[in-house]
Design an enzyme around this catalytic site. Structure first.
Site, mmCIF file in Angstrom:
data_model
loop_
_atom_site.group_PDB
_atom_site.id
_atom_site.type_symbol
_atom_site.label_atom_id
_atom_site.label_comp_id
_atom_site.label_asym_id
_atom_site.label_seq_id
_atom_site.Cartn_x
_atom_site.Cartn_y
_atom_site.Cartn_z
ATOM 1 N N GLY A 9 24.496 22.639 21.803
ATOM 2 C CA GLY A 9 25.032 22.663 23.157
ATOM 3 C C GLY A 9 26.463 23.139 23.246
ATOM 4 N N LYS A 15 28.560 16.596 20.905
ATOM 5 C CA LYS A 15 27.584 16.788 19.825
ATOM 6 C C LYS A 15 27.924 15.949 18.590
ATOM 7 C CE LYS A 15 28.222 21.236 19.560
ATOM 8 N NZ LYS A 15 29.247 21.374 20.634
ATOM 9 N N ASP A 35 29.610 24.082 11.644
ATOM 10 C CA ASP A 35 30.999 24.503 11.445
ATOM 11 C C ASP A 35 31.345 24.680 9.964
ATOM 12 O OD1 ASP A 35 31.504 24.617 14.114
ATOM 13 O OD2 ASP A 35 32.805 22.848 14.207
ATOM 14 N N ARG A 135 38.317 19.020 28.577
ATOM 15 C CA ARG A 135 38.131 18.402 27.258
ATOM 16 C C ARG A 135 38.693 19.301 26.167
ATOM 17 N NH1 ARG A 135 32.047 15.709 26.929
ATOM 18 N NH2 ARG A 135 32.107 14.542 28.897
ATOM 19 N N ASN A 140 43.035 18.752 19.583
ATOM 20 C CA ASN A 140 44.003 19.343 18.663
ATOM 21 C C ASN A 140 43.238 19.995 17.513
ATOM 22 O OD1 ASN A 140 46.370 18.464 20.036
ATOM 23 N ND2 ASN A 140 46.083 16.413 19.187
#
Length: 237
Positions: A9, A15, A35, A135, A140
């Site tokens: 998503g 997630k 990732d 969001r 960071n």
């Protein structure tokens, strides 16, 4: 029994939070994060991440990810869930030793065709444009977002890949990322537990028929069941 569950998503849709909660709640459960398969480390951008026509590094496109390596990792789990679990520090619980679950978490889980049919369940988190932008601005990142990245690259790429997913007929269960973390967790956990129960019932031997039965169509094994669709949630921008 093996289940591969996708948690995909929009960026900042929840997630990772949902995945972490499921990982703690489900027995014999491992996770693979998309990732982790960037061709260049997030903390050290290299030339592998090209600059696109939009003027930004193309972090949010499929070509920036080594999806073949991700597929190999999934295949390693399929070959031996027990070995994979041990290698990743996950203990196999004896009372559920026949059940193994793999969570795949990422923003482009359903855009790489060799992976699409491996999922037992496909979830897709959505949040409205304004909420997503807010969001994103509060996060960071190791590599900070340059000015204009969200509107110039991140959101357009999300819309592009979502539209392609839907055009290709990839069935997902849409989740409302505006719900509370606990509500989302309970909703998905219950759905996964129901899938496990249904798979267990399918694997029980069928009683012999009292008389000849008509031939029936061949069903799908539980490890490759298509996720049931839910009504698509439109983006606001």
């Amino acid at each position: 029994m093996k289940l591969i569950v996708g948690i995909g998503g929009v960026t900042n849709g929840g997630k990772t939070t949902l995945t972490d909660s499921l990982l703690r709640a489900l027995a014999n459960c491992c996770v693979i994060h998309q990732d982790d398969f960037y061709k260049a480390p997030l903390f050290q951008p290299q030339d592998q991440i090209a600059v696109g026509e939009d003027g930004f590094k193309q972090w949010d496109v499929l070509e920036s990810l080594d999806m073949a390596a991700m597929l190999d990792t999934v295949q390693a789990w399929l070959s031996s869930p027990q070995k994979f679990a041990r290698a990743h520090g996950v203990g196999v619980q004896p009372e559920a030793s026949d059940t193994h679950i793999l969570l795949l978490e990422g923003f482009l889980l359903y855009s790489y065709k060799p992976l699409v049919d491996l999922y037992s369940r496909r979830y897709f988190l959505t949040i409205p444009y304004e909420e997503c932008k807010w969001r994103r601005s509060t996060r960071n990142y190791t590599v900070p977002d340059p000015p204009g990245l969200f509107d110039g690259h991140v959101w357009p790429m999300y819309r592009k890949y979502r539209q392609e997913m839907e055009a290709n007929g990839v069935e997902v269960v849409y989740l409302d990322g505006m719900k509370s973390r606990e509500e989302l967790f309970r909703e998905v956990l219950e759905d996964i537990q129901n899938s496990l129960l249904n798979c267990s019932q399918e694997e029980l031997p069928a009683p012999a028929p009292a008389c000849p039965a008509r031939p029936q169509g061949r069903g799908h094994g539980c490890g490759h069941r298509t996720a049931r669709p839910a009504a698509s949630q439109p983006d606001t921008v």
